[in-house]
Design an enzyme around this catalytic site. Structure first.
Site, PDB file in Angstrom:
ATOM      1  CG  ASP A 151      -0.232  -4.831  -1.977  1.00 38.69           C
ATOM      2  OD1 ASP A 151      -0.251  -5.956  -2.524  1.00 38.69           O
ATOM      3  OD2 ASP A 151      -0.984  -3.912  -2.328  1.00 38.69           O
TER       4      ASP A 151
ATOM      5  NE  ARG B 116       1.110   8.550  -4.164  1.00 36.17           N
ATOM      6  CZ  ARG B 116       0.960   7.988  -2.961  1.00 36.17           C
ATOM      7  NH1 ARG B 116       1.868   8.206  -2.021  1.00 36.17           N
ATOM      8  NH2 ARG B 116      -0.087   7.239  -2.694  1.00 36.17           N
TER       9      ARG B 116
ATOM     10  CG  ASP C  62      -2.367  -4.915  -6.167  1.00 35.22           C
ATOM     11  OD1 ASP C  62      -1.781  -4.660  -5.094  1.00 35.22           O
ATOM     12  OD2 ASP C  62      -3.324  -4.248  -6.609  1.00 35.22           O
ATOM     13  NE  ARG C  63       0.510  -0.538  -3.954  1.00 37.74           N
ATOM     14  CZ  ARG C  63       0.663   0.729  -3.665  1.00 37.74           C
ATOM     15  NH1 ARG C  63       1.686   1.113  -2.920  1.00 37.74           N
ATOM     16  NH2 ARG C  63      -0.189   1.633  -4.088  1.00 37.74           N
TER      17      ARG C  63
ATOM     18  CE  LYS D 250      -0.491  -2.155  -7.788  1.00 40.14           C
ATOM     19  NZ  LYS D 250      -1.734  -1.408  -7.973  1.00 40.14           N
TER      20      LYS D 250
ATOM     21  CG  ASP E 269      -4.659  -5.521  -3.133  1.00 37.93           C
ATOM     22  OD1 ASP E 269      -3.554  -5.067  -2.789  1.00 37.93           O
ATOM     23  OD2 ASP E 269      -5.281  -5.113  -4.127  1.00 37.93           O
TER      24      ASP E 269
ATOM     25  CB  THR F  90      -5.779   5.850  -7.826  1.00 35.27           C
ATOM     26  OG1 THR F  90      -5.490   7.209  -7.513  1.00 35.27           O
ATOM     27  CG2 THR F  90      -4.749   5.338  -8.804  1.00 35.27           C
TER      28      THR F  90
ATOM     29  CB  SER G 210       2.819   2.934  -6.800  1.00 35.16           C
ATOM     30  OG  SER G 210       2.114   2.445  -7.918  1.00 35.16           O
TER      31      SER G 210
ATOM     32  CB  SER H   5      -4.291  -1.439  -1.924  1.00 33.98           C
ATOM     33  OG  SER H   5      -3.029  -1.735  -2.416  1.00 33.98           O
ATOM     34  CG  HIS H   6      -0.818   0.418  -0.001  1.00 34.56           C
ATOM     35  ND1 HIS H   6      -1.486   0.468  -1.185  1.00 34.56           N
ATOM     36  CD2 HIS H   6      -0.632   1.678   0.390  1.00 34.56           C
ATOM     37  CE1 HIS H   6      -1.684   1.733  -1.509  1.00 34.56           C
ATOM     38  NE2 HIS H   6      -1.180   2.484  -0.567  1.00 34.56           N
TER      39      HIS H   6
ATOM     40  CE  LYS I 267      -9.160  -3.565  -7.774  1.00 34.16           C
ATOM     41  NZ  LYS I 267      -8.021  -3.291  -8.632  1.00 34.16           N
TER      42      LYS I 267
ATOM     43  CD  GLU J  16       0.634   2.132 -11.760  1.00 33.05           C
ATOM     44  OE1 GLU J  16       0.258   3.295 -11.854  1.00 33.05           O
ATOM     45  OE2 GLU J  16       0.025   1.266 -11.143  1.00 33.05           O
TER      46      GLU J  16
HETATM   47  C1  G16 Z   1      -3.267   1.840  -6.783  1.00 32.78           C
HETATM   48  C2  G16 Z   1      -3.342   1.759  -8.270  1.00 32.78           C
HETATM   49  C3  G16 Z   1      -1.992   1.999  -8.871  1.00 32.78           C
HETATM   50  C4  G16 Z   1      -1.418   3.320  -8.372  1.00 32.78           C
HETATM   51  C5  G16 Z   1      -1.393   3.310  -6.868  1.00 32.78           C
HETATM   52  C6  G16 Z   1      -0.965   4.631  -6.264  1.00 32.78           C
HETATM   53  O1  G16 Z   1      -2.506   0.789  -6.300  1.00 32.78           O
HETATM   54  O2  G16 Z   1      -3.806   0.500  -8.687  1.00 32.78           O
HETATM   55  O3  G16 Z   1      -2.140   2.003 -10.248  1.00 32.78           O
HETATM   56  O4  G16 Z   1      -0.138   3.512  -8.870  1.00 32.78           O
HETATM   57  O5  G16 Z   1      -2.685   3.051  -6.372  1.00 32.78           O
HETATM   58  O6  G16 Z   1      -1.921   5.575  -6.525  1.00 32.78           O
HETATM   59  P1  G16 Z   1      -1.900   6.983  -5.842  1.00 32.78           P
HETATM   60  O7  G16 Z   1      -0.552   7.574  -6.171  1.00 32.78           O
HETATM   61  O8  G16 Z   1      -3.031   7.729  -6.494  1.00 32.78           O
HETATM   62  O9  G16 Z   1      -2.059   6.804  -4.358  1.00 32.78           O
HETATM   63  P2  G16 Z   1      -3.036  -0.123  -5.123  1.00 32.78           P
HETATM   64  O10 G16 Z   1      -1.962  -1.147  -4.913  1.00 32.78           O
HETATM   65  O11 G16 Z   1      -3.222   0.832  -3.971  1.00 32.78           O
HETATM   66  O12 G16 Z   1      -4.330  -0.670  -5.612  1.00 32.78           O
END
Ligand code: G16
Length: 544
Positions: A278, A497, A282-283, A377, A280, A18, A366, A113-114, A126, A364
């Site tokens: 989070d 999910r 972005d959340r 984000k 990085d 993703t 998430s 990320s998280h 990435k 989103e």
């Molecule tokens: C990433 C993507 C988001 C996505 C999220 C969850 O977020 O950038 O667009 O909504 O993963 O993805 P999944 O449901 O496939 O785990 P982040 O903050 O992890 O980079």
């Protein structure tokens, strides 16, 4: 210049998910693993000779090591310049902003990320393109294809570079400029929001806030903006020091993992406003006093109020949400007479819509919200948006959201995650659902009748590209929905999910417990997908 060409053999698991390639640190540490992926990335790109690359990461364990390798590979492959976050640190939104401000060729962002960090934790990499956004699927597919064929990679033989300090150094023929992204990011925020109004809010003494940076990348950005520029009291930002292992925590701003903030906001003397971001940056999570704002509601409230803030005074071109995100924002878009786009999960799908000027805000479920100011984000941006809104509306968070529900109705919404389950039965669950579409069409479950079910497919309205198999939807006649997806960001087994949503227009029914309001749908989800049987779990591991 001493450029080495080093022989290697392909790894077969370098398909970006993703959001880039996420794996255990132990996987990245295998000889040639990182190098293969970076060379596959460069091999998939054209025209970067002499160009500028932005490089930085969320500071997690292995960040500094990976950066040394990437710098030497960028130099050996002919980049002209690297803009490097000081100490190798850049939040994801700040990296996006830097790429755009400097019209760079693109950027490499190091983050999982998280996901938790440390020697046994996760790492990720990435690529973001020149618009500042995550590479679209045609680019990530090309990287993957190159990773399957790679035979060698190029590396400059040079000593490691000091990552601190400021200014410019030379690595072979490539310049490396160390930049302070905090200041540039803060200046961007000053253009979008009414800092004077927010300052006055803090100064009034009638307002208090807590921001939990979760020992991740946002700490220095939040301190600079909230405490230094906006005058919030010292220690408004907690867990502000970025640590390589995020203090042993799980830097995911949700009700489960941001427990320190959540318990503070439940207290009798809770601050008026709580927020977290989070790993990085972005959340975001938004909390009022003893009140949680779902990310879907947050997006809807932001869209409905954007015109009150300087950066969005002229109104919104349109909005977008990922498919599993609740449809609360759709109702706002309808009222505003603007388009609402529904994209697959993944921020990369918003890029074309933002570039084409079709949308201004997007989000989103998430815990991600953002706007056309960058192409990621942006956690702190969302917090400042809410702060500005609180300063203008002069109402508590809860009041603003409740008034929103009265006007637009309430979308009860929840996501149930079954983390780290066995991959094979999780796939089987999805396949069984796909195989059962015909039997489900029109089926009655108590008072709910299935209107349609499908596997979501998206045709990008800008470039016509098609992304299929993006999540199974079961949509009922009254608009209620159940969505099933397998996460694309996990590193162990599979994560199922289940997204649940129902709409309640009646204001007298806006006080239900969310899980109770969704109980019928939760029962149907178990009935049709046999989640317990396939996951071996009697309950979700995380409910948000
Ligand atoms: C990433 C993507 C988001 C996505 C999220 C969850 O977020 O950038 O667009 O909504 O993963 O993805 P999944 O449901 O496939 O785990 P982040 O903050 O992890 O980079």
């Amino acid at each position: 210049m001493n450029i080495l060409t080093i022989s290697t053999t392909p790894f077969d698991d370098q398909k970006p998910g993703t959001s880039g390639l996420r794996k255990k640190v132990t996987v990245f540490r295998q000889p040639h693993y990182l190098e293969n992926f970076v060379q596959a990335l460069f091999n998939s790109l054209d025209g970067y000779e002499g160009a500028t690359l932005v490089v930085g990461g969320d500071g997690r364990y292995y960040n500094r090591t990976a950066i040394q390798t990437i710098l030497k590979m960028a130099a050996a492959n002919g980049f002209g310049r690297v803009l490097l976050g000081r100490d190798g640190l850049l939040s994801t939104p700040a990296a996006s902003a830097l790429i755009r401000q400097h019209q760079a060729f693109g950027g490499i962002i190091l983050s999982a990320s998280h996901n938790p960090a440390g020697p046994d934790g996760d790492f990720g990499i990435k690529f973001n393109t020149g618009n500042g956004g995550p590479a679209p699927e045609n680019v990530t597919e090309a990287i993957y294809a190159h990773s399957r064929e790679i035979r060698d990679y190029r590396l400059l033989k040079a000593p490691d570079l000091g990552l601190g300090g400021a200014g410019e150094t030379q690595l072979g023929a490539m310049a490396v400029e160390i930049v302070d992204s905090v200041v540039a990011y803060a200046e961007l925020m000053e253009q979008l929001f009414d800092f004077d109004a927010i300052k006055a809010l803090f100064k009034s003494g009638l307002f208090s806030m807590c921001f939990d940076a979760m020992h991740a990348i946002t700490g220095p950005y939040a301190r600079e903006i909230l405490e230094h520029r906006l005058g919030a009291p010292v220690r408004t930002v907690i867990n502000a020091e970025p640590l390589e292992d995020f203090g042993g925590g799980h830097p995911d701003p949700n009700l489960v993992h941001a427990h320190e903030l959540v318990s503070l906001m439940e207290d009798r003397n809770a601050p008026d406003f709580g927020a977290a971001s989070d790993g990085d940056g972005d959340r975001n999570m938004i909390l009022g006093r003893r009140f949680f704002v779902t990310p879907s509601d947050s997006l809807a409230v932001m869209a409905a109020n954007a015109h009150l803030l300087p950066g969005y005074r002229l109104g919104l071109a349109g909005v977008a949400r990922s498919m599993p995100t609740s449809m609360a924002v759709d109702r706002v878009a309808e009222a505003l007479g603007i388009e609402c786009y529904e994209t697959p999960t993944g921020w990369k799908f918003f890029g074309n819509l933002l570039d084409a000027g079709k949308i201004t805000l997007c989000g989103e479920e998430s815990f991600g919200t953002g706007s056309d100011h960058v192409r990621e984000k942006d956690g702190l941006w969302a917090v400042l948006f809410w702060l500005n809104l609180l300063a203008v509306r002069k109402q508590p968070v809860e009041r603003i959201v409740r008034e929103h529900w009265v006007r637009y109705g309430r979308n009860y919404y929840s996501r149930h995650d079954y983390e780290g389950v066995d991959a094979a039965p999780a796939q089987e669950l999805m396949e069984r659902l796909r195989g059962g579409f015909d039997a489900l069409q029109g089926r009655q479950f108590g008072s709910l009748q299935v209107k349609f079910c499908d596997d979501f497919s998206y045709t990008d309205p800008v470039d016509g590209s098609v992304s299929s198999r993006q999540g199974i939807r079961i949509v009922f006649q009254d608009g209620s929905r159940i969505v099933f997806r397998l996460s694309g960001t996990g590193t162990v087994g599979a994560t199922l999910r289940v997204y649940l949503e129902c709409y309640e227009p009646d204001r007298r029914r806006h006080d239900l417990d969310t899980q109770e309001a969704l109980a019928t749908l939760i029962g149907i989800a178990e009935d049709v997908a046999q989640i317990r049987k396939h996951t071996g779990r009697s309950a979700p591991s995380v409910i948000t």
